[in-house]
Design a protein around this motif. Structure first.
Motif, PDB file in Angstrom:
ATOM      1  N   GLN A  85      18.337   0.737  81.311  1.00  0.00           N
ATOM      2  CA  GLN A  85      18.136   2.056  81.902  1.00  0.00           C
ATOM      3  C   GLN A  85      18.931   3.124  81.152  1.00  0.00           C
ATOM      4  O   GLN A  85      18.433   4.234  80.935  1.00  0.00           O
ATOM      5  CB  GLN A  85      18.524   2.026  83.379  1.00  0.00           C
ATOM      6  N   TRP A  86      20.153   2.794  80.747  1.00  0.00           N
ATOM      7  CA  TRP A  86      20.936   3.746  79.959  1.00  0.00           C
ATOM      8  C   TRP A  86      20.263   4.016  78.611  1.00  0.00           C
ATOM      9  O   TRP A  86      20.259   5.149  78.116  1.00  0.00           O
ATOM     10  CB  TRP A  86      22.354   3.217  79.730  1.00  0.00           C
ATOM     11  N   THR A  87      19.676   2.978  78.031  1.00  0.00           N
ATOM     12  CA  THR A  87      18.978   3.143  76.756  1.00  0.00           C
ATOM     13  C   THR A  87      17.736   4.010  76.929  1.00  0.00           C
ATOM     14  O   THR A  87      17.452   4.886  76.102  1.00  0.00           O
ATOM     15  CB  THR A  87      18.580   1.764  76.183  1.00  0.00           C
ATOM     16  N   PHE A 129       9.088   5.652  77.822  1.00  0.00           N
ATOM     17  CA  PHE A 129       8.262   4.751  78.628  1.00  0.00           C
ATOM     18  C   PHE A 129       8.028   3.425  77.904  1.00  0.00           C
ATOM     19  O   PHE A 129       8.005   2.354  78.525  1.00  0.00           O
ATOM     20  CB  PHE A 129       6.926   5.415  78.960  1.00  0.00           C
ATOM     21  N   LEU A 130       7.875   3.487  76.592  1.00  0.00           N
ATOM     22  CA  LEU A 130       7.665   2.263  75.817  1.00  0.00           C
ATOM     23  C   LEU A 130       8.856   1.312  75.941  1.00  0.00           C
ATOM     24  O   LEU A 130       8.699   0.092  75.900  1.00  0.00           O
ATOM     25  CB  LEU A 130       7.428   2.609  74.344  1.00  0.00           C
ATOM     26  N   VAL A 131      10.045   1.884  76.115  1.00  0.00           N
ATOM     27  CA  VAL A 131      11.250   1.064  76.231  1.00  0.00           C
ATOM     28  C   VAL A 131      11.208   0.209  77.492  1.00  0.00           C
ATOM     29  O   VAL A 131      11.775  -0.889  77.530  1.00  0.00           O
ATOM     30  CB  VAL A 131      12.517   1.954  76.235  1.00  0.00           C
ATOM     31  N   THR A 132      10.543   0.688  78.533  1.00  0.00           N
ATOM     32  CA  THR A 132      10.491  -0.059  79.795  1.00  0.00           C
ATOM     33  C   THR A 132       9.763  -1.389  79.642  1.00  0.00           C
ATOM     34  O   THR A 132       9.907  -2.275  80.490  1.00  0.00           O
ATOM     35  CB  THR A 132       9.806   0.774  80.897  1.00  0.00           C
ATOM     36  N   PHE A 133       8.974  -1.553  78.583  1.00  0.00           N
ATOM     37  CA  PHE A 133       8.247  -2.806  78.362  1.00  0.00           C
ATOM     38  C   PHE A 133       9.077  -3.840  77.596  1.00  0.00           C
ATOM     39  O   PHE A 133       8.680  -4.992  77.481  1.00  0.00           O
ATOM     40  CB  PHE A 133       6.950  -2.531  77.593  1.00  0.00           C
ATOM     41  N   ASP A 137      16.536  -8.919  78.100  1.00  0.00           N
ATOM     42  CA  ASP A 137      17.298  -9.831  77.227  1.00  0.00           C
ATOM     43  C   ASP A 137      17.474  -9.275  75.815  1.00  0.00           C
ATOM     44  O   ASP A 137      18.382  -9.700  75.086  1.00  0.00           O
ATOM     45  CB  ASP A 137      16.607 -11.198  77.144  1.00  0.00           C
ATOM     46  N   TYR A 138      16.610  -8.329  75.410  1.00  0.00           N
ATOM     47  CA  TYR A 138      16.678  -7.772  74.060  1.00  0.00           C
ATOM     48  C   TYR A 138      17.763  -6.704  73.936  1.00  0.00           C
ATOM     49  O   TYR A 138      18.089  -6.285  72.834  1.00  0.00           O
ATOM     50  CB  TYR A 138      15.325  -7.164  73.667  1.00  0.00           C
ATOM     51  N   PHE A 139      18.304  -6.275  75.063  1.00  0.00           N
ATOM     52  CA  PHE A 139      19.296  -5.214  75.042  1.00  0.00           C
ATOM     53  C   PHE A 139      20.702  -5.801  75.032  1.00  0.00           C
ATOM     54  O   PHE A 139      20.982  -6.789  75.711  1.00  0.00           O
ATOM     55  CB  PHE A 139      19.146  -4.303  76.275  1.00  0.00           C
ATOM     56  N   SER A 140      21.558  -5.174  74.251  1.00  0.00           N
ATOM     57  CA  SER A 140      22.955  -5.596  74.231  1.00  0.00           C
ATOM     58  C   SER A 140      23.824  -4.407  74.587  1.00  0.00           C
ATOM     59  O   SER A 140      23.708  -3.330  73.994  1.00  0.00           O
ATOM     60  CB  SER A 140      23.345  -6.121  72.845  1.00  0.00           C
ATOM     61  N   ALA A 141      24.695  -4.585  75.585  1.00  0.00           N
ATOM     62  CA  ALA A 141      25.603  -3.523  76.012  1.00  0.00           C
ATOM     63  C   ALA A 141      26.787  -3.492  75.067  1.00  0.00           C
ATOM     64  O   ALA A 141      27.613  -4.386  75.062  1.00  0.00           O
ATOM     65  CB  ALA A 141      26.057  -3.761  77.445  1.00  0.00           C
ATOM     66  N   ASN A 142      26.848  -2.459  74.241  1.00  0.00           N
ATOM     67  CA  ASN A 142      27.890  -2.392  73.219  1.00  0.00           C
ATOM     68  C   ASN A 142      29.267  -2.088  73.801  1.00  0.00           C
ATOM     69  O   ASN A 142      30.245  -2.750  73.486  1.00  0.00           O
ATOM     70  CB  ASN A 142      27.524  -1.330  72.176  1.00  0.00           C
ATOM     71  N   ILE A 143      29.357  -1.069  74.649  1.00  0.00           N
ATOM     72  CA  ILE A 143      30.645  -0.689  75.225  1.00  0.00           C
ATOM     73  C   ILE A 143      30.447  -0.415  76.717  1.00  0.00           C
ATOM     74  O   ILE A 143      30.423   0.735  77.147  1.00  0.00           O
ATOM     75  CB  ILE A 143      31.234   0.560  74.533  1.00  0.00           C
ATOM     76  N   THR A 264      21.238   0.041  68.567  1.00  0.00           N
ATOM     77  CA  THR A 264      20.190  -0.343  67.611  1.00  0.00           C
ATOM     78  C   THR A 264      18.802   0.062  68.095  1.00  0.00           C
ATOM     79  O   THR A 264      17.999   0.615  67.338  1.00  0.00           O
ATOM     80  CB  THR A 264      20.227  -1.861  67.352  1.00  0.00           C
ATOM     81  N   ILE A 265      18.515  -0.221  69.355  1.00  0.00           N
ATOM     82  CA  ILE A 265      17.189   0.106  69.901  1.00  0.00           C
ATOM     83  C   ILE A 265      16.955   1.613  69.898  1.00  0.00           C
ATOM     84  O   ILE A 265      15.865   2.088  69.555  1.00  0.00           O
ATOM     85  CB  ILE A 265      17.033  -0.472  71.320  1.00  0.00           C
ATOM     86  N   ILE A 266      17.971   2.382  70.280  1.00  0.00           N
ATOM     87  CA  ILE A 266      17.832   3.847  70.310  1.00  0.00           C
ATOM     88  C   ILE A 266      17.521   4.389  68.917  1.00  0.00           C
ATOM     89  O   ILE A 266      16.583   5.177  68.737  1.00  0.00           O
ATOM     90  CB  ILE A 266      19.105   4.515  70.860  1.00  0.00           C
ATOM     91  N   ILE A 267      18.312   3.977  67.941  1.00  0.00           N
ATOM     92  CA  ILE A 267      18.126   4.463  66.566  1.00  0.00           C
ATOM     93  C   ILE A 267      16.757   4.067  66.038  1.00  0.00           C
ATOM     94  O   ILE A 267      16.020   4.887  65.470  1.00  0.00           O
ATOM     95  CB  ILE A 267      19.223   3.905  65.642  1.00  0.00           C
ATOM     96  N   PHE A 268      16.397   2.803  66.230  1.00  0.00           N
ATOM     97  CA  PHE A 268      15.133   2.293  65.696  1.00  0.00           C
ATOM     98  C   PHE A 268      13.935   2.997  66.318  1.00  0.00           C
ATOM     99  O   PHE A 268      13.036   3.461  65.612  1.00  0.00           O
ATOM    100  CB  PHE A 268      15.036   0.781  65.935  1.00  0.00           C
TER     101      PHE A 268
END
Length: 294
Positions: A85-87, A129-133, A137-143, A264-268
């Motif tokens: 959700q933060w992403t 919206f595409l991120v919601t799909f 498990d693909y997300f990593s909480a960096n900090i 990573t996901i945000i930048i990509f």
């Protein structure tokens, strides 16, 4: 680089952050405490639901669109959101923030306010919206910042005490981050000014500046080139469209990284979206020009 000037700029930014973040964070906690958002969240709830965000994120979205990311982060900080959700919020507001101010800047290079508002709002919704799909498990909480999770309070006094402390800690983290970025950016600006002095700037160079330093500085270079007629209409349209989707990508992303958003996901996603949207719109833009010319 003038170190004293840069340090003064950092202190000025710190003061702005303190003025924004601390009162807004405390206000957000009070609003959540009294459940006040239930009366106004319906205004933005269709969009928060669409992006799978809590309805309380409505104030974060509104303040991000009309004010800036600092206000948006302050309103979102007390919410119990996961890294996905933060992403999602980071991608939407990374594209669609400070619309009024930045649309004025884009208008100076020849892009209409209607185009700027429409592109950034609808592109922000579509890309986020595409991120919601994407599976969680693909997300990593960096900090991850667990201390800012919303808590139950026994009294308003306790809420205010904890909120003031959390707001101060949040402001301190943002100030440290922004200070480091200001020093890096000021050095980059000095190098850019040296490189561009007396030279025509390529559209590639303008893009790089905007991507890393933001619309304000990137458009500043573009305005100079527009006035000197060194960029054609296609270049201006392409660069402006690209930068509205992907600008200040490091600074904007790091703000949300504090809460565990996936860097990573945000930048990509923002970079890929900028490439696909700008080239697609450029194709349509050229078609329109050909039709007018015909």
């Amino acid at each position: 680089m003038d170190v004293k000037k840069t340090l003064f700029s950092s202190l000025k930014s710190a003061w702005i952050i303190l003025k924004f973040v601390i009162p807004i964070y405390i206000l957000a906690e009070v609003l959540y405490y009294y459940n006040t958002l239930a009366y106004i969240s319906f205004l933005v709830e269709p969009f928060t639901s669409f992006l799978n965000l809590p309805k309380e994120a409505s104030l974060s979205i509104i303040s991000g669109i009309f004010l800036n990311l600092y206000a948006a982060v302050a309103f979102a900080a007390p919410l119990e959101m996961d890294t996905k959700q933060w992403t999602t919020l980071a991608i939407f507001l990374g594209i669609c923030h400070s619309l009024v101010v930045e649309s004025i800047i884009m208008k100076k290079i020849g892009l209409s306010s209607f185009y700027s508002y429409s592109l950034r709002f609808f592109a922000g919704l579509a890309v986020a919206f595409l991120v919601t799909f994407i599976p969680l498990d693909y997300f990593s909480a960096n900090i991850p910042l667990e201390s800012f999770k919303q808590k139950s309070y026994e009294s308003l006094t306790q809420l205010l005490q904890i909120s003031i402390y959390n707001a101060f800690i949040l402001s301190l983290k943002i100030i440290i981050l922004i200070t480091i970025l200001i020093f890096i950016m000021d050095y980059a600006k000095v190098r850019i000014a040296f490189i561009s002095k007396g030279k025509n700037i390529s559209k590639g160079f303008s893009l790089v500046v905007g991507i890393f330093l933001g619309i304000t500085y990137g458009a500043g270079i573009l305005i100079k080139e527009v006035e000197s007629n060194t960029l054609n209409k296609e270049d201006i349209f392409f660069i402006g469209t690209f930068l509205m989707i992907c600008h200040a990508i490091i600074e904007d992303t790091l703000l949300f990284l504090i809460f565990g958003a996936d860097f990573t996901i945000i930048i990509f996603i923002r970079t890929l979206a900028a490439i696909l949207i700008s080239y697609s719109f450029l194709y349509l833009f050229n078609k329109k020009l050909q039709k007018i010319g015909a």
